[in-house]
Design a protein around this motif. Structure first.
Motif, mmCIF file in Angstrom:
data_model
loop_
_atom_site.group_PDB
_atom_site.id
_atom_site.type_symbol
_atom_site.label_atom_id
_atom_site.label_comp_id
_atom_site.label_asym_id
_atom_site.label_seq_id
_atom_site.Cartn_x
_atom_site.Cartn_y
_atom_site.Cartn_z
ATOM 1 N N ARG A 168 65.309 100.262 55.082
ATOM 2 C CA ARG A 168 65.944 99.993 56.063
ATOM 3 C C ARG A 168 65.309 98.501 56.962
ATOM 4 N N SER A 169 64.083 98.216 56.380
ATOM 5 C CA SER A 169 63.709 96.801 56.941
ATOM 6 C C SER A 169 62.399 96.650 56.209
ATOM 7 N N GLU A 170 61.645 95.386 56.431
ATOM 8 C CA GLU A 170 60.567 95.091 55.986
ATOM 9 C C GLU A 170 59.480 94.684 57.186
ATOM 10 N N GLY A 171 60.034 94.930 58.541
ATOM 11 C CA GLY A 171 59.089 95.033 59.620
ATOM 12 C C GLY A 171 59.362 96.307 60.253
ATOM 13 N N ASP A 215 67.433 97.806 61.974
ATOM 14 C CA ASP A 215 68.810 98.321 62.651
ATOM 15 C C ASP A 215 68.733 99.621 63.279
ATOM 16 N N VAL A 216 67.639 100.427 63.073
ATOM 17 C CA VAL A 216 67.568 101.712 63.757
ATOM 18 C C VAL A 216 66.380 102.072 64.372
ATOM 19 N N TRP A 217 66.295 102.973 65.135
ATOM 20 C CA TRP A 217 65.080 103.654 65.499
ATOM 21 C C TRP A 217 65.000 105.332 65.199
ATOM 22 N N TYR A 218 63.621 105.881 65.241
ATOM 23 C CA TYR A 218 63.610 107.362 64.752
ATOM 24 C C TYR A 218 62.793 107.791 66.042
ATOM 25 N N ALA A 219 63.596 108.938 66.659
ATOM 26 C CA ALA A 219 62.909 109.610 67.695
ATOM 27 C C ALA A 219 61.717 110.611 67.237
ATOM 28 N N ALA A 220 60.547 110.670 67.507
ATOM 29 C CA ALA A 220 59.394 111.478 67.362
ATOM 30 C C ALA A 220 59.935 112.901 67.284
ATOM 31 N N ARG A 259 71.820 98.745 66.095
ATOM 32 C CA ARG A 259 72.974 97.739 65.893
ATOM 33 C C ARG A 259 73.586 98.208 64.724
ATOM 34 N N LYS A 260 74.482 97.522 64.109
ATOM 35 C CA LYS A 260 75.143 98.073 62.875
ATOM 36 C C LYS A 260 74.426 98.028 61.692
ATOM 37 N N VAL A 261 74.282 99.336 61.009
ATOM 38 C CA VAL A 261 73.538 99.494 59.932
ATOM 39 C C VAL A 261 73.845 98.954 58.658
ATOM 40 N N PRO A 311 67.203 97.867 47.527
ATOM 41 C CA PRO A 311 65.686 97.548 47.263
ATOM 42 C C PRO A 311 65.541 96.933 45.950
ATOM 43 N N ALA A 312 66.461 97.043 44.801
ATOM 44 C CA ALA A 312 66.070 96.594 43.643
ATOM 45 C C ALA A 312 66.390 94.926 43.581
ATOM 46 N N LYS A 313 67.300 94.684 44.416
ATOM 47 C CA LYS A 313 67.951 93.343 44.323
ATOM 48 C C LYS A 313 68.103 92.640 45.631
ATOM 49 N N GLY A 314 68.093 93.250 46.661
ATOM 50 C CA GLY A 314 68.482 92.570 47.865
ATOM 51 C C GLY A 314 67.131 92.965 49.036
ATOM 52 N N TYR A 315 67.709 92.221 50.342
ATOM 53 C CA TYR A 315 66.795 92.213 51.359
ATOM 54 C C TYR A 315 67.150 92.860 52.574
ATOM 55 N N SER A 316 66.704 93.075 53.401
ATOM 56 C CA SER A 316 67.232 93.542 54.808
ATOM 57 C C SER A 316 67.344 92.304 55.912
ATOM 58 N N GLN A 317 67.642 92.651 56.876
ATOM 59 C CA GLN A 317 67.906 91.732 58.137
ATOM 60 C C GLN A 317 67.002 92.052 59.118
ATOM 61 N N CYS A 318 65.735 92.198 58.665
ATOM 62 C CA CYS A 318 64.536 92.468 59.649
ATOM 63 C C CYS A 318 63.182 92.087 58.703
#
Length: 392
Positions: A37-40, A58-63, A78-80, A85-92
């Motif tokens: 999902r992200s690297e932050g 892009d997302v949040w997880y409710a406990a 926001r739009k997910v 993970p093998a080639k690309g990066y996230s937007q976070c």
């Protein structure tokens, strides 16, 4: 769980020491999501139910309800995106939580990509739909943008390089919370550490005047009384190769702060011993490597894990930072904490404890009391997914 003793006696760091007995600190691993999902990552009570939730780009997880820690519900901020993970990066690359508009609800602050925009997303207070996006800064350069209490007020600010001028700056929330944040440059143009993919950024009191300075691998900016003053005095120093987070902390207990850093894309963790020189107010730093057991320690946290009053280190591998092409890039995605001990005056040692071997860290992660038991826990998001490690 085995651990290795790494001693730094005086100014010597030793890496080949015998195995020590397992420590008492243990962590319970919780897999929140196996998807990249992200690297932050950030935490906070998003929905006001009294439990900590997780924000990951892009997302949040409710406990989940108590006793059902494997049952997390994902919600879109926001739009997910679909990230490979093998080639690309996230937007976070970095994610921080803060009540930006003062309405009592945690908002999300996201650095999308080094050198590109930083946005904040307004918490909709449990209403459906995507969160309203507002601009923080047009550019947040350096791969380790920070959100830290630079001013000593308890209120965090964004710290990063700014393109295209390449200035180092910090940003505060404006009176009009819908407007871009107020930029406070601490350097002139073309400053070191401000390129899009610069590595190494931190804060800490380098000179012992009680104010947090800003640190990069080429030196440090000395914080003035008035932090809005520009520029801050820059002190060149050799503070190691490309790294991630940087900290000022008195490791050896000699009364002055040393600098700690870790390699972003290679092997190595270092402490830089502060040394007084003849000129008043000037320092040199002697670099000592204390660990190189795994590579790509692209994020680092300094926090007292075991409650003994000494701050420890937490880090791990940023798995597939460059598609596995970095040194050790295809080795296990480990997560470790490094226990700081001072066996004698002027001497210290780090004792590494492996927490996990299939998660690692991203470019930013959190260590905080997640479950309310007064013990620090670890929350990560990277190409291995989203994980929580609860201290037992």
């Amino acid at each position: 769980m085995k651990r290795f003793a790494i001693a730094a006696l005086g100014v010597v760091a030793a890496c080949a020491l015998p195995l020590a007995a397992a420590g008492e600190v243990r962590f319970k691993k919780i897999v929140v999501d196996k998807t990249f999902r992200s690297e932050g990552v950030a935490i906070g009570d998003v929905n006001h139910d009294g439990k900590m939730d997780i924000l990951a780009g892009d997302v949040w997880y409710a406990a989940p309800p108590t006793g059902r820690m494997a049952d997390w519900k994902m919600h879109e901020i926001r739009k997910v995106g679909a990230y490979n993970p093998a080639k690309g990066y996230s937007q976070c690359f970095q994610n921080f939580s803060f009540d930006v508009n003062g309405d009592g609800w945690i908002d999300s602050i996201t650095v999308t990509w080094p050198g590109k925009e930083c946005f904040w997303y307004e918490n909709p207070k449990n209403k459906p739909g995507h969160w309203k996006q507002r601009l923080v800064a047009k550019s947040a350069a350096n791969e380790t943008s920070l959100f830290a209490d630079l001013l000593g007020t308890g209120r965090k600010v964004l710290i990063c390089g700014v393109l295209p001028q390449r200035v180092m700056a910090w940003f505060s929330i404006p009176k009009d919370v819908g407007a871009p944040w107020d930029q406070h440059a601490i350097s002139g143009p073309d400053a070191p550490g401000t390129q899009r993919y610069s590595h190494g950024l931190g804060t800490g009191d380098v000179n012992g005047d009680g104010r947090a300075d800003i640190i990069i691998t080429d030196g440090w900016w000395e914080a003035p009384d008035d932090r809005t003053q520009s520029p801050w005095a820059f002190h060149p120093a050799k503070l190691g190769p490309k790294c991630a987070d940087m900290y000022a902390y008195d490791l050896d207990g000699d009364g002055d702060n040393d600098i700690i850093s870790s390699s972003a894309h290679d092997y190595g963790m270092w402490w830089h011993e502060r040394v007084e020189v003849a000129r008043a107010g000037a320092y040199e730093f002697r670099r000592h490597e204390f660990f190189k057991g795994f590579s790509q320690t692209h994020a680092l946290r300094l926090v007292d894990i075991n409650g003994d009053g000494l701050k420890d280190l937490v880090t791990g591998k940023r798995y597939f930072a460059h598609g596995g092409k970095d040194p050790g890039g295809k080795e296990p995605a480990v997560l470790y904490w490094f226990e700081l001990k001072r066996p004698a005056k002027g001497k210290f040692q780090f004792i590494p404890h492996k927490i996990d071997d299939d998660s690692g860290v991203g470019t930013q992660f959190e260590v905080a009391d997640f479950d309310g038991d007064s013990r620090p826990d670890i929350i990560t998001s990277n190409k291995k997914g989203v994980h929580v490690f609860l201290q037992q």
